[in-house]
Design an enzyme around this catalytic site. Structure first.
Site, mmCIF file in Angstrom:
data_model
loop_
_atom_site.group_PDB
_atom_site.id
_atom_site.type_symbol
_atom_site.label_atom_id
_atom_site.label_comp_id
_atom_site.label_asym_id
_atom_site.label_seq_id
_atom_site.Cartn_x
_atom_site.Cartn_y
_atom_site.Cartn_z
ATOM 1 N N CYS A 34 -1.724 42.572 -61.408
ATOM 2 C CA CYS A 34 -2.636 43.592 -61.021
ATOM 3 C C CYS A 34 -3.866 43.342 -61.792
ATOM 4 C CB CYS A 34 -1.999 45.004 -61.721
ATOM 5 S SG CYS A 34 -2.469 45.378 -63.155
ATOM 6 N N GLU A 35 -5.026 44.079 -60.785
ATOM 7 C CA GLU A 35 -6.406 43.578 -61.303
ATOM 8 C C GLU A 35 -6.891 44.393 -62.490
ATOM 9 O OE1 GLU A 35 -8.995 46.169 -58.252
ATOM 10 O OE2 GLU A 35 -8.355 44.124 -57.784
ATOM 11 N N HIS A 36 -5.935 45.640 -62.844
ATOM 12 C CA HIS A 36 -6.590 46.405 -63.848
ATOM 13 C C HIS A 36 -6.173 45.933 -65.302
ATOM 14 C CE1 HIS A 36 -6.303 49.432 -60.557
ATOM 15 N NE2 HIS A 36 -7.602 49.058 -60.724
ATOM 16 N N HIS A 37 -4.822 45.235 -65.593
ATOM 17 C CA HIS A 37 -4.421 44.734 -66.622
ATOM 18 C C HIS A 37 -3.973 43.424 -66.558
ATOM 19 C CE1 HIS A 37 -3.853 49.289 -66.723
ATOM 20 N NE2 HIS A 37 -4.349 49.108 -67.964
ATOM 21 N N GLN A 96 -1.428 47.061 -55.176
ATOM 22 C CA GLN A 96 -0.427 47.050 -54.132
ATOM 23 C C GLN A 96 -0.932 47.614 -52.781
ATOM 24 O OE1 GLN A 96 3.538 47.972 -55.397
ATOM 25 N NE2 GLN A 96 4.180 48.836 -53.488
ATOM 26 N N HIS A 151 5.779 47.302 -61.340
ATOM 27 C CA HIS A 151 4.511 46.852 -61.911
ATOM 28 C C HIS A 151 4.429 47.011 -63.577
ATOM 29 C CE1 HIS A 151 1.793 47.557 -58.283
ATOM 30 N NE2 HIS A 151 2.790 47.950 -57.917
ATOM 31 N N CYS A 199 2.141 46.871 -65.622
ATOM 32 C CA CYS A 199 1.137 47.673 -66.338
ATOM 33 C C CYS A 199 1.572 49.254 -66.395
ATOM 34 C CB CYS A 199 0.107 47.680 -65.452
ATOM 35 S SG CYS A 199 0.075 48.481 -63.813
#
Length: 206
Positions: free
Chosen positions: A97-100, A138, A166, A168
């Site tokens: 995931c690009e956030h975490h 996703q 996920h 995260c």
């Protein structure tokens, strides 16, 4: 008597691939994270970790160096008049995931209704992996796979359903394991015709 190769230098038939060089600033960035997490990057068990982590992330994100549409460039028109759904079901994949930058582990079902040609079935999985091996969310991954097949094959319909866990969410933050996220994108006949949409979803197991 047969000759036995024992793995020594004289017996090696194939030289190991050279390791990807790691820029010093990348290795130092990993050491900084290790220190900030509370450990000592100079202790024995962590000495080689920065280079390992850097090479691992280069592998995780190898999709940036790949054109997913290229996998759809070779098609086959001799299909004996076949004009029904083509489905590759439950393709396992891994992304981050690009956030975490936490792992996304899941499976995808990809279907299309051909117009006058088909593509090798392995190419559908290759399109998925090319997009998944990037920092992702996703929802975008689902759309990118569907759009690529729609634009590349010009079929009557495309359906993509992705189900994933996920880290995260399962390993940090709300810490809720055992939860999967499901996303879908329907295009062409699978979006416009209810019967066609229900047929492809049933074939996928939904």
């Amino acid at each position: 008597m047969a000759e036995i190769f024992d793995g020594s230098a004289d017996g090696d038939l194939v030289a190991p691939a050279p390791k990807l060089p790691v820029p010093p600033e990348v290795a130092e960035a990993v050491r900084t994270i290790i220190r900030w997490a509370g450990d000592d990057p100079t202790r024995e068990g962590l000495l080689d970790t920065p280079e390992r982590v850097a090479r691992a992330w280069k592998e995780y994100c190898q999709g940036y160096g790949e054109d997913p549409a290229h996998h759809l460039s070779r098609v086959f028109e001799e299909v004996g008049g076949y004009d029904e759904i083509v489905l590759l079901k439950d393709i396992p994949f891994q992304s981050h995931c690009e956030h975490h930058m936490a792992p996304i582990l899941g499976k995808a079902s990809i279907a299309y209704l051909p117009k006058d040609h088909v593509v090798g079935i392995s190419k559908l999985a290759r399109v998925l992996h090319a997009f998944a091996r990037r920092l992702q969310v996703q929802e975008r991954l689902t759309a990118e796979v569907a759009d690529c097949i729609w634009n590349g094959l010009k079929p009557v319909g495309v359906a993509v359903v992705i189900e994933a866990s996920h880290a995260c969410m399962t390993a940090r933050g709300v810490r809720t394991p055992g939860v999967n996220m499901v996303t879908s994108r329907m295009m062409g006949v699978f979006r416009d015709d209810e019967r066609s949409r229900q047929e492809v979803l049933k074939l996928m197991g939904y």
